[in-house]
Design a protein around this motif. Structure first.
Motif, PDB file in Angstrom:
ATOM      1  N   GLY A  57       0.829  -1.201   0.000  1.00  0.00           N
ATOM      2  CA  GLY A  57       0.000   0.000   0.000  1.00  0.00           C
ATOM      3  C   GLY A  57       0.858   1.244   0.000  1.00  0.00           C
ATOM      4  N   GLU A  58       0.245   2.346   0.375  1.00  0.00           N
ATOM      5  CA  GLU A  58       0.889   3.643   0.276  1.00  0.00           C
ATOM      6  C   GLU A  58       1.498   4.069   1.607  1.00  0.00           C
ATOM      7  OE1 GLU A  58      -0.260   7.251  -2.539  1.00  0.00           O
ATOM      8  OE2 GLU A  58      -1.705   6.918  -0.934  1.00  0.00           O
ATOM      9  N   ALA A  59       2.824   4.217   1.606  1.00  0.00           N
ATOM     10  CA  ALA A  59       3.519   4.785   2.760  1.00  0.00           C
ATOM     11  C   ALA A  59       3.536   6.296   2.550  1.00  0.00           C
ATOM     12  CB  ALA A  59       4.937   4.241   2.867  1.00  0.00           C
ATOM     13  N   ILE A  60       3.060   7.032   3.551  1.00  0.00           N
ATOM     14  CA  ILE A  60       2.974   8.483   3.441  1.00  0.00           C
ATOM     15  C   ILE A  60       3.908   9.100   4.471  1.00  0.00           C
ATOM     16  CG2 ILE A  60       1.459  10.492   3.531  1.00  0.00           C
ATOM     17  CD1 ILE A  60      -0.898   8.518   2.966  1.00  0.00           C
ATOM     18  N   LEU A  61       4.871   9.887   3.995  1.00  0.00           N
ATOM     19  CA  LEU A  61       5.822  10.569   4.865  1.00  0.00           C
ATOM     20  C   LEU A  61       5.496  12.053   4.856  1.00  0.00           C
ATOM     21  CD1 LEU A  61       7.473   8.271   3.026  1.00  0.00           C
ATOM     22  CD2 LEU A  61       9.174   8.836   4.726  1.00  0.00           C
ATOM     23  N   ASN A  62       5.451  12.661   6.036  1.00  0.00           N
ATOM     24  CA  ASN A  62       5.175  14.089   6.159  1.00  0.00           C
ATOM     25  C   ASN A  62       6.375  14.794   6.761  1.00  0.00           C
ATOM     26  OD1 ASN A  62       2.236  14.750   5.466  1.00  0.00           O
ATOM     27  ND2 ASN A  62       2.093  12.836   6.607  1.00  0.00           N
ATOM     28  N   PHE A  63       6.774  15.897   6.128  1.00  0.00           N
ATOM     29  CA  PHE A  63       7.928  16.681   6.542  1.00  0.00           C
ATOM     30  C   PHE A  63       7.504  18.109   6.833  1.00  0.00           C
ATOM     31  CE2 PHE A  63       9.343  13.372   3.700  1.00  0.00           C
ATOM     32  CZ  PHE A  63      10.420  12.830   4.372  1.00  0.00           C
ATOM     33  N   GLN A  64       8.178  18.738   7.774  1.00  0.00           N
ATOM     34  CA  GLN A  64       8.058  20.182   7.982  1.00  0.00           C
ATOM     35  C   GLN A  64       9.472  20.725   7.988  1.00  0.00           C
ATOM     36  OE1 GLN A  64       5.455  21.758  11.019  1.00  0.00           O
ATOM     37  NE2 GLN A  64       6.844  23.459  11.365  1.00  0.00           N
ATOM     38  N   PHE A  65       9.781  21.580   7.017  1.00  0.00           N
ATOM     39  CA  PHE A  65      11.128  22.109   6.880  1.00  0.00           C
ATOM     40  C   PHE A  65      11.298  23.367   7.724  1.00  0.00           C
ATOM     41  CE2 PHE A  65      10.278  19.903   2.727  1.00  0.00           C
ATOM     42  CZ  PHE A  65      10.971  18.759   3.075  1.00  0.00           C
ATOM     43  N   ASN A  66      12.535  23.861   7.826  1.00  0.00           N
ATOM     44  CA  ASN A  66      12.856  24.988   8.715  1.00  0.00           C
ATOM     45  C   ASN A  66      12.041  26.239   8.453  1.00  0.00           C
ATOM     46  OD1 ASN A  66      14.731  23.409   9.997  1.00  0.00           O
ATOM     47  ND2 ASN A  66      16.481  24.237   8.883  1.00  0.00           N
ATOM     48  N   ASP A  67      11.661  26.481   7.205  1.00  0.00           N
ATOM     49  CA  ASP A  67      10.889  27.684   6.878  1.00  0.00           C
ATOM     50  C   ASP A  67       9.387  27.456   7.068  1.00  0.00           C
ATOM     51  OD1 ASP A  67      10.328  26.006   4.786  1.00  0.00           O
ATOM     52  OD2 ASP A  67      11.015  27.384   3.220  1.00  0.00           O
ATOM     53  N   MET A  68       9.033  26.397   7.820  1.00  0.00           N
ATOM     54  CA  MET A  68       7.647  26.038   8.142  1.00  0.00           C
ATOM     55  C   MET A  68       6.881  25.499   6.937  1.00  0.00           C
ATOM     56  SD  MET A  68       8.068  26.461  11.194  1.00  0.00           S
ATOM     57  CE  MET A  68       6.557  26.252  12.100  1.00  0.00           C
ATOM     58  N   ARG A  69       7.557  25.286   5.836  1.00  0.00           N
ATOM     59  CA  ARG A  69       6.958  24.668   4.656  1.00  0.00           C
ATOM     60  C   ARG A  69       6.695  23.201   4.972  1.00  0.00           C
ATOM     61  NH1 ARG A  69       9.845  26.001  -0.971  1.00  0.00           N
ATOM     62  NH2 ARG A  69      10.690  27.516   0.458  1.00  0.00           N
ATOM     63  N   ARG A  70       5.542  22.693   4.597  1.00  0.00           N
ATOM     64  CA  ARG A  70       5.188  21.293   4.828  1.00  0.00           C
ATOM     65  C   ARG A  70       5.118  20.568   3.493  1.00  0.00           C
ATOM     66  NH1 ARG A  70       2.989  20.423   9.964  1.00  0.00           N
ATOM     67  NH2 ARG A  70       2.586  22.337  11.094  1.00  0.00           N
ATOM     68  N   GLN A  71       5.440  19.256   3.544  1.00  0.00           N
ATOM     69  CA  GLN A  71       5.351  18.454   2.330  1.00  0.00           C
ATOM     70  C   GLN A  71       5.002  17.024   2.690  1.00  0.00           C
ATOM     71  OE1 GLN A  71       8.861  18.181  -0.134  1.00  0.00           O
ATOM     72  NE2 GLN A  71       7.833  16.829  -1.569  1.00  0.00           N
ATOM     73  N   GLU A  72       4.245  16.425   1.803  1.00  0.00           N
ATOM     74  CA  GLU A  72       3.882  15.018   1.934  1.00  0.00           C
ATOM     75  C   GLU A  72       4.483  14.270   0.742  1.00  0.00           C
ATOM     76  OE1 GLU A  72      -0.256  13.805   3.189  1.00  0.00           O
ATOM     77  OE2 GLU A  72      -0.305  13.246   1.065  1.00  0.00           O
ATOM     78  N   VAL A  73       5.120  13.127   1.010  1.00  0.00           N
ATOM     79  CA  VAL A  73       5.678  12.284  -0.042  1.00  0.00           C
ATOM     80  C   VAL A  73       5.018  10.918   0.084  1.00  0.00           C
ATOM     81  CG1 VAL A  73       7.749  11.179  -0.969  1.00  0.00           C
ATOM     82  CG2 VAL A  73       7.883  13.504  -0.047  1.00  0.00           C
ATOM     83  N   ARG A  74       4.561  10.374  -1.042  1.00  0.00           N
ATOM     84  CA  ARG A  74       3.891   9.075  -1.045  1.00  0.00           C
ATOM     85  C   ARG A  74       4.708   8.072  -1.842  1.00  0.00           C
ATOM     86  NH1 ARG A  74      -1.928   9.352  -0.155  1.00  0.00           N
ATOM     87  NH2 ARG A  74      -2.367  11.392   0.762  1.00  0.00           N
ATOM     88  N   ALA A  75       4.867   6.865  -1.277  1.00  0.00           N
ATOM     89  CA  ALA A  75       5.591   5.792  -1.949  1.00  0.00           C
ATOM     90  C   ALA A  75       4.738   4.525  -1.856  1.00  0.00           C
ATOM     91  CB  ALA A  75       6.952   5.574  -1.292  1.00  0.00           C
ATOM     92  N   TRP A  76       4.556   3.838  -2.964  1.00  0.00           N
ATOM     93  CA  TRP A  76       3.713   2.651  -3.005  1.00  0.00           C
ATOM     94  C   TRP A  76       4.556   1.409  -2.782  1.00  0.00           C
ATOM     95  CZ3 TRP A  76      -1.414   2.179  -2.830  1.00  0.00           C
ATOM     96  CH2 TRP A  76      -1.937   0.908  -3.018  1.00  0.00           C
ATOM     97  N   LEU A  77       4.238   0.644  -1.723  1.00  0.00           N
ATOM     98  CA  LEU A  77       4.933  -0.615  -1.432  1.00  0.00           C
ATOM     99  C   LEU A  77       4.217  -1.763  -2.149  1.00  0.00           C
ATOM    100  CD1 LEU A  77       5.727  -0.263   2.372  1.00  0.00           C
ATOM    101  CD2 LEU A  77       7.136   0.372   0.435  1.00  0.00           C
ATOM    102  N   GLN A  78       4.952  -2.455  -2.999  1.00  0.00           N
ATOM    103  CA  GLN A  78       4.404  -3.572  -3.762  1.00  0.00           C
ATOM    104  C   GLN A  78       4.437  -4.843  -2.909  1.00  0.00           C
ATOM    105  OE1 GLN A  78       3.169  -3.298  -6.831  1.00  0.00           O
ATOM    106  NE2 GLN A  78       3.748  -1.152  -7.015  1.00  0.00           N
ATOM    107  N   PRO A  79       3.458  -5.751  -3.089  1.00  0.00           N
ATOM    108  CA  PRO A  79       3.515  -7.022  -2.359  1.00  0.00           C
ATOM    109  C   PRO A  79       4.708  -7.847  -2.829  1.00  0.00           C
ATOM    110  CG  PRO A  79       1.702  -7.026  -3.941  1.00  0.00           C
ATOM    111  CD  PRO A  79       2.284  -5.642  -3.961  1.00  0.00           C
ATOM    112  N   GLY A  80       5.226  -8.682  -1.948  1.00  0.00           N
ATOM    113  CA  GLY A  80       6.368  -9.535  -2.288  1.00  0.00           C
ATOM    114  C   GLY A  80       5.945 -10.690  -3.197  1.00  0.00           C
ATOM    115  N   GLN A  81       6.929 -11.364  -3.776  1.00  0.00           N
ATOM    116  CA  GLN A  81       6.662 -12.521  -4.623  1.00  0.00           C
ATOM    117  C   GLN A  81       6.133 -13.675  -3.776  1.00  0.00           C
ATOM    118  OE1 GLN A  81       6.949 -12.567  -7.885  1.00  0.00           O
ATOM    119  NE2 GLN A  81       7.817 -10.517  -8.034  1.00  0.00           N
ATOM    120  N   ARG A  82       5.160 -14.371  -4.268  1.00  0.00           N
ATOM    121  CA  ARG A  82       4.566 -15.478  -3.512  1.00  0.00           C
ATOM    122  C   ARG A  82       5.006 -16.804  -4.091  1.00  0.00           C
ATOM    123  NH1 ARG A  82       0.921 -13.489   0.439  1.00  0.00           N
ATOM    124  NH2 ARG A  82       0.547 -11.346  -0.040  1.00  0.00           N
TER     125      ARG A  82
END
Length: 167
Positions: A142-167
């Motif tokens: 599913g989607e791992a969502i990382l949230n950052f707040q930088f020194n100038d108070m700017r906020r950002q969200e980064v999304r990365a999709w985790l794929q299921p492993g081989q079965r």
């Protein structure tokens, strides 16, 4: 003494040079004992210490949820002009459940009473502005969502999709 082909390492002693954020013009002039100019060079050195945004680098990432492998989310931290942030820059981030940062989990295991309980996970920038954020192994794709707040108070969200492993 300097040989016939002086290098920047021989000529420039970085101590005492005032480097400011942004572009810095460094110039050298090599002269002999008579004051004759043997060589002149200029270089522009960028010093970036303010993060403007984080960009997901899928090629360096390992976005797999197989329950055994630690997923890695590679992020490139850059300034407003797109230049990579300097090595050693760091900060905190938030990560959505059910995903857990390996950095935070490792701190809790190392010091269960005084460790990073309740603290936020951290990132540290290495070469070329890249930070490798390692997660605990998971079977939850599913989607791992990382949230950052930088020194100038700017906020950002980064999304990365985790794929299921081989079965």
């Amino acid at each position: 003494g300097l040989d016939d082909k002086p290098s920047w390492q021989h000529v420039v002693n970085p101590r005492g040079i005032d480097i400011k954020a942004g572009a810095n013009l460094l110039a050298i002039r090599v002269v002999d004992a008579n004051g004759t100019v043997l060589k002149e060079e200029q270089r522009t050195i960028r010093y970036v210490n303010t993060v403007a945004k984080a960009v997901l680098d899928e090629k360096l990432s390992r976005l797999i949820a197989d329950g055994k492998t630690r997923p890695i989310i590679a992020l490139r931290f850059v300034d407003d002009d797109g230049y990579p942030v300097r090595r050693g820059s760091s900060g905190e981030f938030l990560l959505n459940e059910p995903y857990r940062s390996h950095d935070r989990q490792e701190g809790i295991e190392r010091e269960p009473l005084a460790g990073r309980i309740g603290g936020k996970p951290i990132f540290e920038v290495k070469d070329d502005g890249v930070a490798m954020i390692e997660l605990e192994p998971t079977t939850q794709s599913g989607e791992a969502i990382l949230n950052f707040q930088f020194n100038d108070m700017r906020r950002q969200e980064v999304r990365a999709w985790l794929q299921p492993g081989q079965r």
